[in-house]
Design a protein around this motif. Structure first.
Motif, PDB file in Angstrom:
ATOM      1  N   LEU A 138      31.536 147.446 -14.271  1.00 54.31           N
ATOM      2  CA  LEU A 138      31.781 148.667 -14.810  1.00 54.31           C
ATOM      3  C   LEU A 138      31.530 149.075 -16.359  1.00 54.31           C
ATOM      4  N   TRP A 139      31.768 148.244 -16.784  1.00 56.52           N
ATOM      5  CA  TRP A 139      31.859 148.148 -18.413  1.00 56.52           C
ATOM      6  C   TRP A 139      30.398 148.468 -18.698  1.00 56.52           C
ATOM      7  N   SER A 140      29.631 147.497 -18.275  1.00 55.53           N
ATOM      8  CA  SER A 140      28.200 147.202 -18.532  1.00 55.53           C
ATOM      9  C   SER A 140      27.386 148.589 -17.993  1.00 55.53           C
ATOM     10  N   THR A 141      27.780 148.998 -16.817  1.00 56.94           N
ATOM     11  CA  THR A 141      27.122 150.160 -16.337  1.00 56.94           C
ATOM     12  C   THR A 141      27.475 151.437 -17.038  1.00 56.94           C
ATOM     13  N   TYR A 142      28.630 151.667 -17.521  1.00 56.42           N
ATOM     14  CA  TYR A 142      28.993 152.873 -18.280  1.00 56.42           C
ATOM     15  C   TYR A 142      28.427 152.770 -19.567  1.00 56.42           C
ATOM     16  N   MET A 143      28.303 151.427 -20.400  1.00 50.41           N
ATOM     17  CA  MET A 143      27.641 151.552 -21.770  1.00 50.41           C
ATOM     18  C   MET A 143      26.162 151.651 -21.629  1.00 50.41           C
ATOM     19  N   TRP A 144      25.637 151.379 -20.477  1.00 52.64           N
ATOM     20  CA  TRP A 144      24.054 151.224 -20.177  1.00 52.64           C
ATOM     21  C   TRP A 144      23.793 152.988 -20.207  1.00 52.64           C
TER      22      TRP A 144
END
Length: 274
Positions: A138-144
């Motif tokens: 979730l964190w990686s998707t948000y930052m991306w």
């Protein structure tokens, strides 16, 4: 309604410029811990163990996700050094060696303490590694989607970004040099991912503003390298190197796998920094 700054899950939440006052809780906790040991009869070896394995471990949770001000870290170093050089009753004594110098490894003339500046860099390097390899989090998707929606992460900017993303950007170039990509389906970026193990190709090839990023699979035909397509993109010398050294094992159902080159296990670790 609540007001900022406030603490959530142990982290200070604030808006705007970060200040030393946002980290008073962690500073107070460490100072109180050090004061509680000052009246005990401790050798330099005992103080070394308490600083290394207790005091310097307290801020790791905070440093793993937040980039404090340099003033906060320097203040922590000051308190560590004050405790290390103090007498058995807490009396003040001369600091014979600067803290920066005793943080060198023992084989280099230091005592082996960890500098929290280095620890912070190592932890944020791991955040970049997780961002690059954990595409389903979730964190990686948000930052991306927030910072890299229109650009590859390797060339994404940090203007107007959060303090955390700016710190991650500082570590990006150094970490990218150690990330290699093992070709499976060929979904890696042809220009920006280090799938040749010689560095990203955009660093050694002149790219014009109109050039679009493509995937490695565009240069693969029936499980083999498409030499003609490769020659259209890079020099003949690079084409020879690719065909000779990079063996294909195309699997359409698997995405390309990241590999941390400096570690034989292929997994990034900050243990060497600790």
């Amino acid at each position: 309604m609540g007001t900022v700054p406030f603490t959530y899950l142990g982290f200070p939440v604030y808006y705007g410029k970060k200040c030393n006052s946002h980290y008073e809780n962690i500073l107070r906790k460490i100072v109180q811990k050090l004061l509680g040991w000052q009246n005990k009869l401790l050798t330099y070896g005992g103080r070394h163990i308490l600083i290394t394995h207790v005091s310097q471990s307290i801020p790791l949770y905070l440093l793993s996700a937040i980039n404090p001000t340099k003033g906060v870290i320097n203040l922590l170093h000051h308190n560590f050094a004050k405790f290390f050089w103090s007498g058995n009753r807490g009396e003040r004594r001369k600091h014979w060696v600067a803290w920066e110098d005793i943080c060198f490894p023992k084989k280099e003339g230091g005592v082996g303490f960890r500098t929290l500046h280095g620890v912070t860099k190592a932890l944020f390097s791991k955040l970049w590694w997780r961002f690059r390899v954990s595409t389903d989090s979730l964190w990686s998707t948000y930052m991306w989607n927030k910072y890299c929606k229109k650009q590859h992460p390797v060339i994404a900017g940090a203007r107007g970004a959060s303090h955390v993303w700016k710190k991650i950007m500082e570590m990006r170039e150094e970490v990218e040099q150690g990330i290699g990509w093992q070709i499976k389906s060929g979904n890696s970026s042809f220009w920006y991912d280090n799938w040749t193990r010689k560095g990203a190709l955009y660093l050694t090839n002149d790219m014009e503003d109109g050039d679009e990023d493509i995937e490695v699979q565009m240069c693969i035909n029936n499980g083999e390298w498409d030499k003609e397509k490769l020659c259209e993109l890079v020099s003949e010398e690079v084409v020879v190197q690719i065909i000779k050294n990079i063996k294909l094992n195309v699997r359409q159902d698997e995405v390309d796998q990241p590999w941390w080159i400096p570690n034989t296990s292929g997994i990034f670790s900050v243990q060497v920094c600790f």
